[in-house]
Design an enzyme around this catalytic site. Structure first.
Site, PDB file in Angstrom:
ATOM      1  N   ASP A   1       0.875  -1.161   0.000  1.00  0.00           N
ATOM      2  CA  ASP A   1       0.000   0.000   0.000  1.00  0.00           C
ATOM      3  C   ASP A   1       0.919   1.220   0.000  1.00  0.00           C
ATOM      4  O   ASP A   1       2.103   1.113   0.368  1.00  0.00           O
ATOM      5  CB  ASP A   1      -0.889  -0.047   1.249  1.00  0.00           C
TER       6      ASP A   1
ATOM      7  N   ASP B   1      -0.036   5.061   0.964  1.00  0.00           N
ATOM      8  CA  ASP B   1      -0.222   6.021   2.053  1.00  0.00           C
ATOM      9  C   ASP B   1      -0.111   5.335   3.414  1.00  0.00           C
ATOM     10  O   ASP B   1      -0.780   4.335   3.681  1.00  0.00           O
ATOM     11  CB  ASP B   1      -1.590   6.688   1.936  1.00  0.00           C
TER      12      ASP B   1
END
Length: 241
Positions: free
Chosen positions: A13, A15
């Site tokens: 991922d 963020d």
């Protein structure tokens, strides 16, 4: 820890996982805090990617430029230990590692930051929401899953613009087999791919965030779980693989 592992996939991922901030929120906190406040007010009534797209139109109308946005992205917190972690693991010759970003951010935000950190070449694929600059300097953003077309059928709780579990399955269908899959994530929308992972796989779950809460509450995770708080711990775990 590299027992019989010759080929592995590392999924990040972006963020609060690869980066130490949230790209969508950071841009407006830096350039237009009043728009960041407006986003908080509208979040409950608008799909998030659509809201970011609207806010990008608003900040453009207020005179902020492409250079302003790119400069804000370049100074966004990104830990040096994470840069070392991915570079060192990619450089190893005893394990063939494919790096894959799976993110609800967007292609321009991610590519700008990867270039600034000189790690673009580490990542073999980025799956995210598409964005492009128009000639006026407006960053035009749209959902990965077009709201006017067929929608994903995820029942785990993925956002309308993307089912991360489906995206990971699609990647594996085209690129497997891997001896091990490692998923680095933090948010509740990372839960869907994590519950699809095998016993020999591993999730690196950032502590005290949505993914840890869902793992604790809902269970169903078959792979190994390692919790981390700072990028230096990801570097440490990668060094032990």
């Amino acid at each position: 820890m590299a027992q019989n592992v010759k080929r592995q996939l590392v999924v990040f991922d972006f963020d609060w996982s690869l980066a130490d901030q949230d790209t969508d929120r950071w841009i407006f906190e830096v350039l237009a805090p009043h728009l960041r406040r407006q986003m908080k007010s509208l979040k409950a009534s608008m799909q998030w990617t659509d809201l970011v797209a609207q806010s990008l139109r608003d900040v453009h109308a207020e005179g902020k430029t492409r250079e302003d946005i790119e400069n804000a992205l370049r100074i966004m917190p990104f830990h040096p230990a994470m840069v070392r972690a991915v570079k060192n693991l990619k450089a190893r010759t005893d394990i063939d590692t494919t790096f894959f970003i799976l993110s609800n951010s967007n292609s321009v935000f991610i590519s700008t930051i990867l270039e600034a950190k000189e790690i673009t070449d580490v990542f073999d694929l980025v799956v995210t929401n598409p964005a492009e600059w128009d000639p006026s300097g407006l960053l035009k953003l749209r959902r990965r899953v077009d709201p006017t077309g067929p929608q994903h059928s995820c029942s785990v709780g993925c956002s309308p613009n993307m089912c991360k579990g489906d995206e990971l399955d699609a990647f594996l269908k085209d690129h497997a087999p891997y001896d091990r899959v490692i998923y680095v994530g933090d948010g509740s929308n990372d839960f869907c791919p994590v519950i699809r992972m095998r016993k020999q796989d591993m999730v690196l779950c950032r502590s005290y965030r949505g993914l840890q809460q869902r793992i604790g509450k809902e269970g169903g995770v078959k792979c190994a779980i390692k919790y981390w708080g700072g990028a230096w711990e990801v570097e440490e775990i990668f060094g032990q693989l």
